[in-house]
Scaffold this active site. Structure first.
Site, PDB file in Angstrom:
ATOM      1  N   ARG A   2       0.728  -1.230   0.094  1.00  0.00           N
ATOM      2  CA  ARG A   2      -0.184   0.029   0.086  1.00  0.00           C
ATOM      3  C   ARG A   2       0.909   1.082  -0.099  1.00  0.00           C
ATOM      4  O   ARG A   2       0.428   2.353  -0.608  1.00  0.00           O
ATOM      5  CB  ARG A   2      -1.058   0.011   1.046  1.00  0.00           C
ATOM      6  N   TYR A  53     -14.021  17.845 -15.912  1.00  0.00           N
ATOM      7  CA  TYR A  53     -14.820  16.548 -15.602  1.00  0.00           C
ATOM      8  C   TYR A  53     -15.971  16.665 -14.342  1.00  0.00           C
ATOM      9  O   TYR A  53     -15.358  17.121 -13.442  1.00  0.00           O
ATOM     10  CB  TYR A  53     -13.815  15.699 -15.361  1.00  0.00           C
ATOM     11  N   ASP A 104      -5.042  19.113 -15.179  1.00  0.00           N
ATOM     12  CA  ASP A 104      -5.528  17.771 -15.894  1.00  0.00           C
ATOM     13  C   ASP A 104      -5.497  17.653 -17.242  1.00  0.00           C
ATOM     14  O   ASP A 104      -6.057  18.322 -17.953  1.00  0.00           O
ATOM     15  CB  ASP A 104      -7.159  17.657 -15.375  1.00  0.00           C
ATOM     16  N   LYS A 160      -7.408   6.461 -19.397  1.00  0.00           N
ATOM     17  CA  LYS A 160      -7.821   6.728 -20.728  1.00  0.00           C
ATOM     18  C   LYS A 160      -6.377   6.620 -21.742  1.00  0.00           C
ATOM     19  O   LYS A 160      -6.349   5.582 -21.896  1.00  0.00           O
ATOM     20  CB  LYS A 160      -7.944   8.467 -20.559  1.00  0.00           C
TER      21      LYS A 160
END
Ligand code: PLP
Length: 372
Positions: A48, A100, A172, A197
């Site tokens: 993690r 977004y 972004d 993406k």
């Protein structure tokens, strides 16, 4: 070295013992250490916190974006959350109106709850954006080109102002990918990608990433957040994202070529009211896009007269699949308003295309028959 060459070789973990040429997947969640938790030279303790596949992806993303440090996450949203969480002084945060919708919802729910003043504005309007960056501004979040209307912000001009005011500038850059836009070279502090993406590129992996211009305390807090909230991506997902990154340059070149042809076709079609594509000279920020991007991307939006006309097109297409997301090899179409949950919603006649890697002639023929 050309970026294409760099992406083939970045983040390769050469194993002198096995001699493997391809990257391998390392799944161990825990790592042997000494009796007083002394770490082995690899430096890992628990998955993690950090793992080899994640680090390889991060090294490649640093190379791709010209950054000093990269942190990979389980999704784009997890990466955005880490930037918001790393803000440690109260003040103003600016986000674009066209953004977004997950980013907008997170900013509204999470930042306002933490006492930040959230300003939602047209960040493609450079003069208005510069005026809004005051001394108490902590973060300007740009999305360029933006989702879904492909608006373009002048990253360099806004970076000059955020630097003067001591604010962070995050971009972004998901729609552009590292191949078409280099926000750090334009002055941004942080680049964010939904690696789900173009970087993943095959609609089969979730991931997100931040790349920082400097390896500083802000980046340290964003990494601490990942560790604490369990937001790291799994080794297999890191491996898939890195695998995608290696072919990004060839895929993006074809996405750009196809999208340019599709946008040009739509722009001349009598039933199409408006086309949003930064590569069209009619796009309001075409000059800025031409200056700061080396190609105009694979995303195109267009507007039909109304909702019914848009839904008719979306129901008639055969090659384009009705689905959300973007950046994969297959072409997708989406009636954005139908998927959005928070205002301001997209215009009811707007359809968003993720133009894939099929032959452009076939894509144009499909749209031609759907448009009637
Ligand atoms: N940023 C943009 C521009 C997006 O389009 C998306 C998702 O569609 C995200 C961020 C969120 O990324 P993810 O879905 O990987 O969490």
């Amino acid at each position: 070295m050309h970026p294409d060459t760099r992406l083939i070789h970045a983040g390769v973990r050469f194993d002198a013992h096995s001699g493997e040429v391809a990257d391998s997947i390392r799944l161990s969640t825990t790592y042997r250490h000494g009796p007083a938790a002394e770490r082995l030279p690899g430096g890992f303790e628990y998955q993690r916190e950090a793992h080899a596949n994640g680090q390889d992806l991060e090294a490649a993303l640093c190379a791709a974006e010209g950054g000093a440090r990269s942190i990979a996450y389980a999704s784009g949203m997890a990466a955005i959350a880490a930037v918001f969480a790393a803000l440690d002084q109260p003040g103003r945060v600016i986000i674009p109106r066209d953004v977004y919708n997950g980013t907008r919802i997170m900013a509204r729910e999470y930042l306002t709850a933490r006492g930040f003043e959230l300003v939602e504005m047209d960040c493609f309007d450079t003069a208005a954006t510069l005026a809004a960056i005051t001394e108490n501004t902590r973060l300007v979040w740009l999305e360029s080109p933006s989702n879904p209307r492909l608006m373009v912000s002048d990253i360099e001009a806004i970076a000059d102002r955020t630097r003067q005011m001591g604010a962070q500038l995050a971009v972004d850059s998901t729609f552009a990918s590292p191949m078409l836009q280099q926000p750090i070279a334009l002055g941004a502090d942080i680049v964010m990608h939904s690696t789900t993406k173009y970087i993943g590129g095959h609609s089969d992996v979730m991931g997100g990433a931040l790349v920082f211009a400097r390896d500083d305390a802000f980046a340290g807090r964003a990494e601490h957040h990942r560790h604490l909230f369990g937001a790291h991506l799994a080794p297999f997902n890191a491996w898939l994202c890195l695998r995608g990154l290696r072919t990004l340059h060839v895929r993006v070149a074809r996405h750009v070529e196809n999208a340019g042809r599709v946008a040009a076709f739509l722009a001349t079609h009598p039933n199409v009211a408006r086309v949003h594509y930064p590569g069209l000279p009619s796009h309001p920020q075409h000059a800025v896009a031409a200056r700061q991007m080396s190609g105009f991307g694979g995303m195109v939006s267009f507007e039909m007269a109304d909702r019914d006309a848009a839904l008719r097109v979306a129901s008639r297409v055969r090659l384009f699949t009705n689905a959300t997301s973007l950046g994969g090899v297959e072409s997708l179409i989406e009636h954005r308003e139908s998927t959005e949950v928070s205002p301001p919603k997209s215009p009811p006649g707007l359809l968003r295309l993720s133009v894939g890697l099929e032959h452009a002639d076939d894509l144009i023929a499909d749209l031609a028959q759907a448009l009637g």
